[in-house]
Design an enzyme around this catalytic site. Structure first.
Site, PDB file in Angstrom:
ATOM      1  CE  LYS A 260      -8.541 109.550 -58.804  1.00  0.00           C
ATOM      2  NZ  LYS A 260      -7.433 108.974 -58.276  1.00  0.00           N
TER       3      LYS A 260
ATOM      4  CB  THR B 173     -16.631  90.865 -43.652  1.00  0.00           C
ATOM      5  OG1 THR B 173     -16.707  92.132 -43.750  1.00  0.00           O
ATOM      6  CG2 THR B 173     -17.663  90.008 -44.600  1.00  0.00           C
TER       7      THR B 173
ATOM      8  CG  ASP C  22     -10.183  98.056 -52.124  1.00  0.00           C
ATOM      9  OD1 ASP C  22     -10.347  98.060 -51.419  1.00  0.00           O
ATOM     10  OD2 ASP C  22      -8.763  97.102 -53.027  1.00  0.00           O
TER      11      ASP C  22
ATOM     12  CD  GLU D  16      -6.434  90.440 -49.302  1.00  0.00           C
ATOM     13  OE1 GLU D  16      -7.511  90.412 -49.115  1.00  0.00           O
ATOM     14  OE2 GLU D  16      -5.592  91.386 -49.421  1.00  0.00           O
TER      15      GLU D  16
ATOM     16  CE1 TYR E 100     -11.797  96.243 -44.488  1.00  0.00           C
ATOM     17  CE2 TYR E 100     -12.964  97.880 -45.737  1.00  0.00           C
ATOM     18  CZ  TYR E 100     -11.796  97.803 -44.960  1.00  0.00           C
ATOM     19  OH  TYR E 100     -10.467  97.770 -45.153  1.00  0.00           O
ATOM     20  CD  GLU E 101     -22.106  92.121 -43.155  1.00  0.00           C
ATOM     21  OE1 GLU E 101     -21.752  91.163 -43.996  1.00  0.00           O
ATOM     22  OE2 GLU E 101     -22.968  91.668 -42.730  1.00  0.00           O
TER      23      GLU E 101
ATOM     24  CG  ASP F 186     -19.952 101.054 -46.152  1.00  0.00           C
ATOM     25  OD1 ASP F 186     -18.825 100.190 -47.239  1.00  0.00           O
ATOM     26  OD2 ASP F 186     -19.695 101.958 -45.178  1.00  0.00           O
TER      27      ASP F 186
HETATM   28  N1  SAH Z   1     -13.715  91.719 -47.451  1.00  0.00           N
HETATM   29  C1  SAH Z   1     -13.156  92.155 -45.684  1.00  0.00           C
HETATM   30  C2  SAH Z   1     -12.155  93.033 -46.646  1.00  0.00           C
HETATM   31  C3  SAH Z   1     -12.675  93.531 -47.392  1.00  0.00           C
HETATM   32  S1  SAH Z   1     -11.278  95.086 -48.138  1.00  0.00           S
HETATM   33  C4  SAH Z   1     -14.057  92.023 -45.312  1.00  0.00           C
HETATM   34  O1  SAH Z   1     -15.366  92.308 -45.763  1.00  0.00           O
HETATM   35  O2  SAH Z   1     -13.488  93.172 -44.203  1.00  0.00           O
HETATM   36  C5  SAH Z   1     -11.338  94.386 -49.578  1.00  0.00           C
HETATM   37  C6  SAH Z   1      -9.655  93.413 -50.105  1.00  0.00           C
HETATM   38  O3  SAH Z   1      -9.898  92.756 -50.945  1.00  0.00           O
HETATM   39  C7  SAH Z   1      -8.619  93.970 -49.083  1.00  0.00           C
HETATM   40  O4  SAH Z   1      -8.593  93.184 -48.754  1.00  0.00           O
HETATM   41  C8  SAH Z   1      -7.825  93.811 -51.059  1.00  0.00           C
HETATM   42  O5  SAH Z   1      -6.592  93.139 -50.630  1.00  0.00           O
HETATM   43  C9  SAH Z   1      -8.470  92.894 -51.234  1.00  0.00           C
HETATM   44  N2  SAH Z   1      -8.237  93.054 -53.028  1.00  0.00           N
HETATM   45  C10 SAH Z   1      -8.713  93.563 -53.441  1.00  0.00           C
HETATM   46  N3  SAH Z   1      -8.787  93.267 -55.247  1.00  0.00           N
HETATM   47  C11 SAH Z   1      -8.278  92.151 -54.775  1.00  0.00           C
HETATM   48  C12 SAH Z   1      -7.585  91.069 -55.993  1.00  0.00           C
HETATM   49  N4  SAH Z   1      -8.069  91.728 -57.096  1.00  0.00           N
HETATM   50  N5  SAH Z   1      -7.307  90.082 -55.579  1.00  0.00           N
HETATM   51  C13 SAH Z   1      -7.135  89.759 -54.415  1.00  0.00           C
HETATM   52  N6  SAH Z   1      -7.870  90.455 -53.378  1.00  0.00           N
HETATM   53  C14 SAH Z   1      -8.183  92.161 -53.711  1.00  0.00           C
END
Ligand code: SAH
Length: 215
Positions: free
Chosen positions: A125, A191, A121, A71, A193-194, A155
């Protein structure tokens, strides 16, 4: 991942580093991860793990696999150790505070046996396309550190479609796919988010891919 202004996140990360759970300088372990785990079991990684619910549960269920949760934000990562219950020992789990951009500085060729990407993420864009964790930019890096499977859940329909095209263009074979994962009669490890998005009624898209091996 929403970032709360977590007080003293950096100090708390350093405390966890002392007990070996969080790795703040992953470059120092390049080629040495197996030694850190002190066994020959395969190493699986979740990139962008957020608060770590998924990877911690996998580590709990599969003691013969080594897990790394990566992370990039300290304020998010510092929540992850809370997922481990009091008194529980998970020797097969470490958290890494790092940006996946630097994966090649942290891992030797084929050091990783499986990659999980969950609710990455979307970067909607067009000009941010290269930041998506399923862009060719990242797939090239994954291919160097791992020849194993990649599992991806989201999702977000736009990110899902982009990812299908990206994996296809980069010569990945599709091993599994679902447009509504939670309709499966399986014990799915979810997870944060899931849980949130599926409770809102959103379908969860899923694919499992592996780079096509050349003859
Ligand atoms: N996998 C978790 C979080 C999803 S949100 C879940 O499903 O609940 C996406 C996460 O990826 C965020 O916490 C963000 O900080 C992290 N993230 C995004 N780009 C990243 C990168 N390049 N390297 C490491 N972490 C990253």
């Amino acid at each position: 991942m929403r970032r709360r202004n977590v007080k003293h996140a950096h100090e708390r990360i350093l405390e966890q580093e002392q007990i070996g759970l969080i790795i703040t300088k992953p470059e120092q372990y390049k080629g040495l991860w197996q030694k850190l785990f002190n066994n020959d079991n395969p190493i699986y990684i979740e990139i962008g793990m957020g608060k770590g619910k998924f990877i911690t549960e996998l580590a709990r269920r599969n003691p013969n696999i080594n897990y790394l949760g990566m992370e990039k934000y300290e304020s998010v990562l510092i929540q992850a150790p809370k997922k481990i219950n009091e008194g529980e020992v998970l020797n097969n789990l470490h958290f890494i505070c790092a940006d996946a951009e630097h994966l090649l500085d942290m891992f030797e060729k084929d050091e990783i046996k499986k990659i999980y990407l969950n609710f990455s993420d979307p970067w909607p864009k067009h000009r941010h396309e290269k930041r998506r964790l399923t862009s060719s930019n990242f797939l090239d890096k994954y291919n160097q550190i791992s020849k194993g499977e990649i599992e991806f859940k989201t999702d977000n329909r736009g990110l899902f479609e982009f990812s299908l095209i990206s994996f296809n263009q980069n010569n990945y074979d599709f091993l599994d796919l679902s447009l509504d994962l939670h309709t499966r009669e399986e014990d799915i490890v979810t997870t944060e988010y899931e849980d949130r998005f599926s409770s809102m009624g959103n379908p969860i898209y899923f694919i499992k891919v592996k780079k096509h091996e050349r003859n």
